[in-house]
Enzyme design. Sequence first.
Site, short mmCIF file in Angstrom:
data_model
loop_
_atom_site.label_atom_id
_atom_site.label_comp_id
_atom_site.label_asym_id
_atom_site.label_seq_id
_atom_site.Cartn_x
_atom_site.Cartn_y
_atom_site.Cartn_z
N HIS A 197 -15.42 -31.28 6.34
CA HIS A 197 -17.09 -31.34 6.00
C HIS A 197 -17.20 -30.71 4.80
O HIS A 197 -17.88 -31.07 3.73
CB HIS A 197 -17.82 -31.04 7.09
CG HIS A 197 -17.85 -31.71 8.29
ND1 HIS A 197 -18.66 -32.40 8.77
CD2 HIS A 197 -16.83 -32.09 9.24
CE1 HIS A 197 -18.45 -33.08 9.90
NE2 HIS A 197 -17.32 -32.70 10.01
N ASP B 26 -25.09 -31.08 5.90
CA ASP B 26 -24.42 -31.75 6.71
C ASP B 26 -25.11 -32.11 8.32
O ASP B 26 -26.00 -31.49 8.60
CB ASP B 26 -23.00 -30.77 7.06
CG ASP B 26 -22.13 -31.31 7.89
OD1 ASP B 26 -22.07 -31.66 8.98
OD2 ASP B 26 -20.90 -32.01 7.09
#
Length: 319
Positions: A15, A119
């Site tokens: 990520h 995110d």
Amino acid sequence: MEDTIVLYPSPGRGHLFCMVELGKQIVKHHPSISVTIIISTLPTEPFPVDDPYFSTLPTTYPSITLLHLPKVSLPPITSFSPLDFVASFFELPELSNTNLHQTLLNLSKSFNIKALIIDFFCSAAFEFVSSRHNIPIYFFFTSGASGLSAFLHLPVLDKIFTKSLKDLDVIIDLHGIFNIPSKAMPAAICDRSHKVYRYFLDTAKLMMKSAGIVINTSELLEHRALQAIQEGKCDPNEPVPPLFCVGPLVALALREAEGEQFVTAPELEECLIELMNSKKGEAVRERVLKLSEDAAAAKSDGGSSCVAMAKLLDSFKKG
């Protein structure tokens, strides 16, 4: 004041790398704007500060700045299940909200924050920041549109299945980790599983309320899944926010300076020899080649991903 886009990645390596690549694309397409990446770190996984991928960033991309939040302590682990690891990615941003708020306040003294891209694991920041800052908030989904379509369908499924997890006589697949009957699941793990499910469910709902969803894919690669999302088939009860397919974003990790690689040449040869030389792998090779060509076309000048990035940057100006 100078304009900046703030990125808030999950500390998971994949990520984090994808979010940095997104930042690179933003400054590439809009050199006059800066990017600030706010980093949170899991207590069990320190930030790879010596990784050349990050240590060379200030030189290769001087418009990108990394800011590190103070470390926080996570709740003690009680069940020792793999779900604790998943839950920690949601809990860390929740515990870091106050630090994030202060960081944004300090940043706003020197920069005009045009947007915050978080995110999906950082969903706890959405309502906290929205109630305290006048900043458009976007979600970044690091996987593809197919996964996103299933993810956004969770609120619909949640209304269909009214029983709790422990009362469902089904086999529970915990993200491929292990499979057990739900009624045989230990209470602690079942409770943890329900909590993780609620995290995902709440995040899916928040994503539909955001200023937009940035997806790590291209229209050429996942046209059908994107069409399903845009037509409201995932959740007919909620309006779909703007979608920006700016991928695929892939980090080419620089490990040579450390004398190591993710996959050694012998390992790669052993794994791929049948695929590359056998008749059985011919169809796979053709499909991979086509996907590679589509991805390259999407990211080329005038390609769908470049057009999507331009639209994303234009939405920042309106924010």
